[in-house]
Motif scaffolding. Sequence first.
Motif, PDB file in Angstrom:
ATOM      1  N   ASP A 113      -5.094  11.739  14.741  1.00  0.00           N
ATOM      2  CA  ASP A 113      -4.466  12.632  15.713  1.00  0.00           C
ATOM      3  C   ASP A 113      -2.963  12.674  15.469  1.00  0.00           C
ATOM      4  O   ASP A 113      -2.421  11.927  14.638  1.00  0.00           O
ATOM      5  CB  ASP A 113      -4.755  12.153  17.147  1.00  0.00           C
ATOM      6  CG  ASP A 113      -6.210  12.368  17.526  1.00  0.00           C
ATOM      7  OD1 ASP A 113      -6.718  13.481  17.302  1.00  0.00           O
ATOM      8  OD2 ASP A 113      -6.829  11.423  18.040  1.00  0.00           O
ATOM      9  N   GLN A 114      -2.285  13.510  16.244  1.00  0.00           N
ATOM     10  CA  GLN A 114      -0.833  13.612  16.143  1.00  0.00           C
ATOM     11  C   GLN A 114      -0.231  13.410  17.522  1.00  0.00           C
ATOM     12  O   GLN A 114      -0.681  13.983  18.516  1.00  0.00           O
ATOM     13  CB  GLN A 114      -0.412  14.986  15.597  1.00  0.00           C
ATOM     14  CG  GLN A 114       1.071  15.042  15.265  1.00  0.00           C
ATOM     15  CD  GLN A 114       1.357  15.954  14.086  1.00  0.00           C
ATOM     16  OE1 GLN A 114       0.458  16.595  13.550  1.00  0.00           O
ATOM     17  NE2 GLN A 114       2.596  16.015  13.669  1.00  0.00           N
ATOM     18  N   TYR A 115       0.805  12.564  17.594  1.00  0.00           N
ATOM     19  CA  TYR A 115       1.518  12.322  18.842  1.00  0.00           C
ATOM     20  C   TYR A 115       2.996  12.605  18.582  1.00  0.00           C
ATOM     21  O   TYR A 115       3.687  11.819  17.923  1.00  0.00           O
ATOM     22  CB  TYR A 115       1.315  10.875  19.289  1.00  0.00           C
ATOM     23  CG  TYR A 115       2.011  10.522  20.577  1.00  0.00           C
ATOM     24  CD1 TYR A 115       1.570  11.058  21.790  1.00  0.00           C
ATOM     25  CD2 TYR A 115       3.102   9.651  20.584  1.00  0.00           C
ATOM     26  CE1 TYR A 115       2.208  10.726  22.971  1.00  0.00           C
ATOM     27  CE2 TYR A 115       3.744   9.318  21.763  1.00  0.00           C
ATOM     28  CZ  TYR A 115       3.294   9.861  22.962  1.00  0.00           C
ATOM     29  OH  TYR A 115       3.924   9.541  24.142  1.00  0.00           O
TER      30      TYR A 115
ATOM     31  N   ASP B 278       5.815  13.779  16.510  1.00  0.00           N
ATOM     32  CA  ASP B 278       5.927  13.920  15.054  1.00  0.00           C
ATOM     33  C   ASP B 278       5.124  12.866  14.305  1.00  0.00           C
ATOM     34  O   ASP B 278       5.133  12.822  13.073  1.00  0.00           O
ATOM     35  CB  ASP B 278       7.411  13.800  14.632  1.00  0.00           C
ATOM     36  CG  ASP B 278       8.242  14.953  15.188  1.00  0.00           C
ATOM     37  OD1 ASP B 278       7.660  16.032  15.380  1.00  0.00           O
ATOM     38  OD2 ASP B 278       9.445  14.747  15.435  1.00  0.00           O
ATOM     39  N   MET B 279       4.440  12.010  15.047  1.00  0.00           N
ATOM     40  CA  MET B 279       3.805  10.833  14.436  1.00  0.00           C
ATOM     41  C   MET B 279       2.292  11.024  14.318  1.00  0.00           C
ATOM     42  O   MET B 279       1.620  11.451  15.267  1.00  0.00           O
ATOM     43  CB  MET B 279       4.108   9.612  15.306  1.00  0.00           C
ATOM     44  CG  MET B 279       3.475   8.310  14.835  1.00  0.00           C
ATOM     45  SD  MET B 279       4.040   6.913  15.851  1.00  0.00           S
ATOM     46  CE  MET B 279       3.488   7.416  17.482  1.00  0.00           C
ATOM     47  N   LEU B 280       1.745  10.695  13.140  1.00  0.00           N
ATOM     48  CA  LEU B 280       0.297  10.626  12.982  1.00  0.00           C
ATOM     49  C   LEU B 280      -0.194   9.311  13.570  1.00  0.00           C
ATOM     50  O   LEU B 280       0.464   8.264  13.432  1.00  0.00           O
ATOM     51  CB  LEU B 280      -0.087  10.699  11.504  1.00  0.00           C
ATOM     52  CG  LEU B 280       0.133  12.049  10.803  1.00  0.00           C
ATOM     53  CD1 LEU B 280      -0.113  11.904   9.307  1.00  0.00           C
ATOM     54  CD2 LEU B 280      -0.766  13.123  11.397  1.00  0.00           C
ATOM     55  N   GLN B 281      -1.351   9.349  14.237  1.00  0.00           N
ATOM     56  CA  GLN B 281      -1.865   8.102  14.820  1.00  0.00           C
ATOM     57  C   GLN B 281      -3.390   8.114  14.861  1.00  0.00           C
ATOM     58  O   GLN B 281      -4.027   9.173  14.840  1.00  0.00           O
ATOM     59  CB  GLN B 281      -1.306   7.862  16.226  1.00  0.00           C
ATOM     60  CG  GLN B 281      -1.833   8.802  17.290  1.00  0.00           C
ATOM     61  CD  GLN B 281      -1.429   8.387  18.702  1.00  0.00           C
ATOM     62  OE1 GLN B 281      -0.785   7.361  18.905  1.00  0.00           O
ATOM     63  NE2 GLN B 281      -1.807   9.186  19.681  1.00  0.00           N
TER      64      GLN B 281
ATOM     65  N   VAL C 112      -5.460  16.702  10.752  1.00  0.00           N
ATOM     66  CA  VAL C 112      -5.388  16.237  12.140  1.00  0.00           C
ATOM     67  C   VAL C 112      -6.670  16.650  12.860  1.00  0.00           C
ATOM     68  O   VAL C 112      -7.148  17.772  12.720  1.00  0.00           O
ATOM     69  CB  VAL C 112      -4.149  16.824  12.854  1.00  0.00           C
ATOM     70  CG1 VAL C 112      -4.191  16.506  14.344  1.00  0.00           C
ATOM     71  CG2 VAL C 112      -2.877  16.273  12.233  1.00  0.00           C
TER      72      VAL C 112
ATOM     73  N   CYS D 273       1.644   5.983   9.648  1.00  0.00           N
ATOM     74  CA  CYS D 273       0.592   6.247  10.648  1.00  0.00           C
ATOM     75  C   CYS D 273       0.591   5.089  11.636  1.00  0.00           C
ATOM     76  O   CYS D 273       0.677   3.920  11.237  1.00  0.00           O
ATOM     77  CB  CYS D 273      -0.776   6.369   9.980  1.00  0.00           C
ATOM     78  SG  CYS D 273      -2.129   6.714  11.127  1.00  0.00           S
TER      79      CYS D 273
END
Length: 688
Positions: A124-126, A128-131, A60, A95
């Motif tokens: 990045d992380q939002y 619990d989600m990677l984005q 991340v 993702c």
Amino acid sequence: MRPDILNPLFAETDTLDGVGPKLKKPLERLGLTRIRDLAYHLPDRFVTRRMVADLDNAQVGEQVIIALTVAEHRSGSSGRAPFRVFAHDAKGNACALTYFGRSSYTAKKQLPVGEQRWIAGRLDQYGDMLQIVHPDHVAKESTGAMGRQVEPIYRLAEGLTQPRIGGMIEQALERAPELLEWIDPSVLDKQGWPQWRNALTLAHRSENGKARDRLAYDELFANALALMLVRASNRARKGQALHGNGHLRDKLKLPFPLTGAQQRSITEITGDMAQPSPMLRLLQGDVGAGKTVVALEAMLAAVEAGAQTALLAPTELLSRQHFETLRKMAAPTGVEIALLTGRDKGKARESILMGLLDGSINIVVGTHAIFQDTVAYKNLGLVVIDEQHRFGVSQRLLLTQKGKVTPHTLAMTATPIPRTLVLAQHGEMEVSQLDELPPGRQAIDTRVVPLERMDDIVAGLSRHVSGGGQAYWVCPMVRGSENENEDLAAAEARYAALKKHFDEDVVMVHGQLAPELKDAGMARFANGDAKVLVATTVIEVGVDVPNATLMVIEQAERFGLAQLHQLRGRVGRGSAKSVCVLLRVAELSETGKQRLALMRESQDGFRLAEEDLKLRGGGELLGTRQSGEEGFRIATLEQTQKFAEMAQDEAKLLVERDGGLEGKRGEAARMLLYLLERDWGVKTLRGG
């Protein structure tokens, strides 16, 4: 004439594939109008990415390149909610590719459901989600820009994207020809620098310090060479030796004795004027060091020798100030002094023009109007240019063409300039330095006060005015704007607030006022009819009101040391004790703290100029960068300090030992001057 080999670089940007009127406009906003401009539009920074097989191998916060398969498009529940594209890697790890604003249409086209795409961007992380928010690149193949793990990031304007400008720059680099080498081979070897074309390419492809240094040196060398050519050409021109006999200068009744620095500078200047080759000299002095008196001595020496003098100021306000000051000081001599600006019309103007032509006017003061085509002189022997940094070298050359022979030139600056920048920007001139203040000049009590104490400052100002004093109040801008930081203090708002307290005792002056309103406001303050002058930095130079003993500078942390020192120098010009209040925001950066602490500690402009150079950099040193074409596009302060002297030495060798622009290396140097638009150096050889 520009060498033909350079012509492809000076073609318009719309000659590139894919560049039409729509893309040309944002390029123009960046100052990129030709192929050459794009080639020299170097990256602000580089992004280093890592190609990863799957999300398990990524961190991340890392910049990655990864293949993802699109699973779903999902619009937000409201107009402001982001558009998300859900995807997964080869292992099935999820993702989201997140888009804000109006990017959803493009995202849908680039990322069709069920297909794999290569994505480049920051992981990045939002929750619990990677984005990846607004991916930098989306492509079917991991080639081209997608496969580049070190990517340049360029300064943009609205309507441009990194891929678009990157593609244009690649085309521009392809058009760059192989040029003859202008740097001495021994210098290239010692520094380990690449050839010009290779350096340009490397500077766009990687963080190659050698390539950047070489391109920076090119700028410094071109500038030094052009200035050397001006200097050599000036020495070769026919001038007139002006031997003043002192009969006018002896009549001056100065209220104070000349300092040692003033006497030394006068000797240097009059010594140059007594030579048949035209003088090119810079008079550099601290605030209050007495440049005007030195200039007057030089002007009277010219008049004693039967010549006329013209003093050029960058603004009408400053030219009027000079006119009044010189008229008072020179009254005992009986010399005829006139003021000529663009506002002078009709019979008054015709009378001045006739006086200059028949020689009955000895000294003329004014703006650029004194060098218009309609103005002719009987015998112009000396040109004095005040605040010369406002004029480029090519402009200064034009000013000296009014004499029957080339007149002597004395340029003046009120901003002490560090030696490095004197070399880089004034290499064609000899330098006289006023590094000593007149006796009896009092130190200015400098205080740093937080903005929260505004009421106390206004109350103190009220007491100051009630006691018969006058004060300046300086703001960093004229008025607020949607495009400006709302917290930035504006002169118009401060004027309105202070008018409630002081009514007609407060006036306002700034650069956007009509000249007649500006002059009227200044006149009221100078005459004592107004007690408080609210202004922007237009009062930074030339304003002399001895009764004004209080200076308030709002949001002082936004100004450089050199500029603060200039503003502070508007007070302390009489015999009374003067105070400068630096109003600051509550939270200061470390640089801001250092700057204001130095202002409290020192009133030595030369020391402050050196410190300003360290804190802010040469490009932000107010009063040192020349206007016009002489600004450096690539060379940083650090590179200027490192290479300016070397560039000066090499330019001197080429001009004095190697025949200037003759021979193979001279031909190459000529190309460099045209390439970097220092062609005014070439023109001096032709007397242009």
